[in-house]
Scaffold this motif. Structure first.
Motif, short mmCIF file in Angstrom:
data_model
loop_
_atom_site.label_atom_id
_atom_site.label_comp_id
_atom_site.label_asym_id
_atom_site.label_seq_id
_atom_site.Cartn_x
_atom_site.Cartn_y
_atom_site.Cartn_z
N CYS A 92 0.89 -0.89 0.27
CA CYS A 92 -0.15 0.08 0.14
C CYS A 92 0.72 1.41 -0.24
CB CYS A 92 -1.08 0.51 0.86
SG CYS A 92 -1.98 -0.90 1.07
N LYS A 93 0.13 2.36 -0.19
CA LYS A 93 1.17 3.81 -0.35
C LYS A 93 0.06 4.11 -0.02
CE LYS A 93 3.55 3.18 -4.79
NZ LYS A 93 4.10 4.34 -6.12
N LYS A 94 0.31 5.55 1.14
CA LYS A 94 0.11 6.27 2.24
C LYS A 94 -0.27 7.84 1.59
CE LYS A 94 -1.81 6.75 6.85
NZ LYS A 94 -1.76 5.85 8.43
N ARG A 95 -1.24 8.21 1.16
CA ARG A 95 -1.13 9.85 0.90
C ARG A 95 -1.92 10.53 1.35
NH1 ARG A 95 -1.60 9.72 -6.12
NH2 ARG A 95 -0.94 11.58 -5.31
N PRO A 96 -1.66 11.63 1.47
CA PRO A 96 -2.45 12.65 1.80
C PRO A 96 -3.72 13.05 1.25
CG PRO A 96 -0.66 13.80 1.56
CD PRO A 96 -1.05 12.07 1.05
N LEU A 97 -5.27 13.22 1.84
CA LEU A 97 -6.34 14.06 0.70
C LEU A 97 -6.35 15.31 1.69
CD1 LEU A 97 -8.95 11.09 0.79
CD2 LEU A 97 -7.77 12.29 -0.92
N LYS A 98 -6.25 16.50 0.63
CA LYS A 98 -6.08 17.97 1.03
C LYS A 98 -7.98 18.17 0.53
CE LYS A 98 -6.28 19.24 -3.14
NZ LYS A 98 -4.96 20.46 -4.22
N THR A 99 -9.12 16.96 0.51
CA THR A 99 -10.33 18.16 -0.06
C THR A 99 -11.41 16.93 1.35
OG1 THR A 99 -12.18 18.66 -1.63
CG2 THR A 99 -11.00 16.76 -0.99
N PHE A 190 -3.07 -5.48 5.05
CA PHE A 190 -1.01 -5.66 5.23
C PHE A 190 -1.42 -3.12 4.64
CE2 PHE A 190 -3.01 -6.77 0.88
CZ PHE A 190 -3.73 -6.05 0.05
N CYS A 191 -2.10 -3.24 4.76
CA CYS A 191 -2.49 -1.30 4.57
C CYS A 191 -2.61 -0.51 6.25
CB CYS A 191 -3.90 -1.08 3.83
SG CYS A 191 -3.18 -1.32 2.30
N PRO A 192 -3.00 -0.60 7.13
CA PRO A 192 -2.68 -0.05 8.02
C PRO A 192 -1.26 0.11 8.65
CG PRO A 192 -4.19 -1.65 8.38
CD PRO A 192 -3.67 -2.05 7.55
N ASP A 193 -0.25 -0.42 8.24
CA ASP A 193 1.05 -0.07 8.85
C ASP A 193 1.58 0.23 7.88
OD1 ASP A 193 0.59 -1.22 11.59
OD2 ASP A 193 0.88 -3.38 10.97
N ALA A 194 1.07 0.94 7.18
CA ALA A 194 2.28 1.81 5.55
C ALA A 194 2.07 2.96 6.46
CB ALA A 194 1.23 1.99 4.59
N GLU A 195 3.08 3.55 5.89
CA GLU A 195 4.02 5.32 6.54
C GLU A 195 3.31 6.27 5.82
OE1 GLU A 195 7.55 5.57 8.26
OE2 GLU A 195 7.40 3.85 9.89
N MET A 196 3.57 7.52 5.95
CA MET A 196 2.56 8.20 4.83
C MET A 196 4.08 8.85 4.29
SD MET A 196 -0.15 10.61 4.39
CE MET A 196 -0.79 11.11 5.61
N GLU A 197 4.17 8.70 2.43
CA GLU A 197 5.52 9.10 2.30
C GLU A 197 6.50 9.72 2.34
OE1 GLU A 197 4.65 7.11 -1.78
OE2 GLU A 197 4.52 4.79 -1.24
N ASP A 198 7.46 9.89 2.35
CA ASP A 198 8.25 10.32 2.64
C ASP A 198 8.82 11.57 0.81
OD1 ASP A 198 8.66 10.48 5.53
OD2 ASP A 198 10.71 9.60 4.94
N GLY A 199 8.20 13.06 1.10
CA GLY A 199 7.89 12.95 -0.64
C GLY A 199 7.19 12.87 -0.39
N ALA A 200 6.02 11.98 -0.10
CA ALA A 200 5.19 12.31 -1.05
C ALA A 200 4.66 13.73 -2.78
CB ALA A 200 3.92 12.31 -0.61
#
Length: 211
Positions: A92-99, A190-200
């Motif tokens: 998984c990739k974890k990304r922020p939502l801005k909306t 396999f997703c909950p432990d994913a960290e917000m990616e650096d330099g996302a």
């Protein structure tokens, strides 16, 4: 008899109401296609929608600039997080939502363009009564057109303007009220432990997922 006939006509006129902005059911499952005016993008999407929990799952199969792709995303608006899910690799990739979460339906600021029957009005069950509305996109960056059913406020079609792609058209079908698989709206094991990616990349919003 004439008095009764006149009374029936008056009553029918009173019962006939002008369409009003509406909210779609809080739980929906279905599919849609997305296409752009410049023909760079076409995609087929299966979706699950939970307005109560502010969660949306999108499972896409499409073509962008003549290249095929698949995409699986879980949007959790309350947590301001989106998971890009790869079941093949169990990653998984974890990304922020801005909306902010925008429920499906017609906002109160929309203007009614008209009412029509999709199909035929010649006999019962041969057509679908729909209403089409128009309004401004946030920050008045363009216009949108939205068509929903008169009864139930089920989405049928949404079109909106973009600077880079022209008109973007979303066509809904096979809509079902309710959640076919509520588990799809939770991150896989396999997703909950994913960290917000650096330099996302820049935080994404709902519309950008289709472009």
């Amino acid at each position: 008899m004439k008095i009764l006939a006149v009374f029936a006509c008056v009553l029918a006129g009173c019962l006939a109401q002008k369409p009003h902005p509406c909210s779609s059911p809080p739980f929906l499952t279905g599919a849609l296609t997305v296409s752009t005016q410049n023909e760079k993008l076409w995609t087929y999407i299966r979706y699950e929608y939970d307005a109560m929990g502010q969660r949306i799952r999108l499972m896409e199969l499409g073509n962008y600039e003549n290249k095929s792709f698949t995409y699986d995303a879980l949007l959790l608006f309350r947590e301001a997080v989106m998971y890009e899910i790869n079941h093949k690799n169990h990653t998984c990739k974890k990304r922020p939502l801005k909306t902010d979460f925008q429920p499906i339906g017609i906002p109160k600021t929309a203007a009614l363009l008209g009412q029509a029957v999709v199909g035929s009005s010649s006999g019962p069950g041969q057509g679908l009564l729909v209403n089409t509305w128009m309004g401004d996109l946030p920050d008045k960056q363009g216009k949108y057109l939205s068509t929903v059913t008169e009864f139930g406020c089920i989405p049928v079609n949404l079109s909106y303007q973009t600077a880079d792609y022209g008109w973007v058209v979303l066509s809904y079908f096979n809509n079902v009220i309710g959640l076919a698989d509520p588990g799809q709206l939770n991150p896989p094991d396999f997703c909950p432990d994913a960290e917000m990616e650096d330099g996302a990349e820049e935080p994404v919003d709902f519309v950008s997922l289709f472009l």
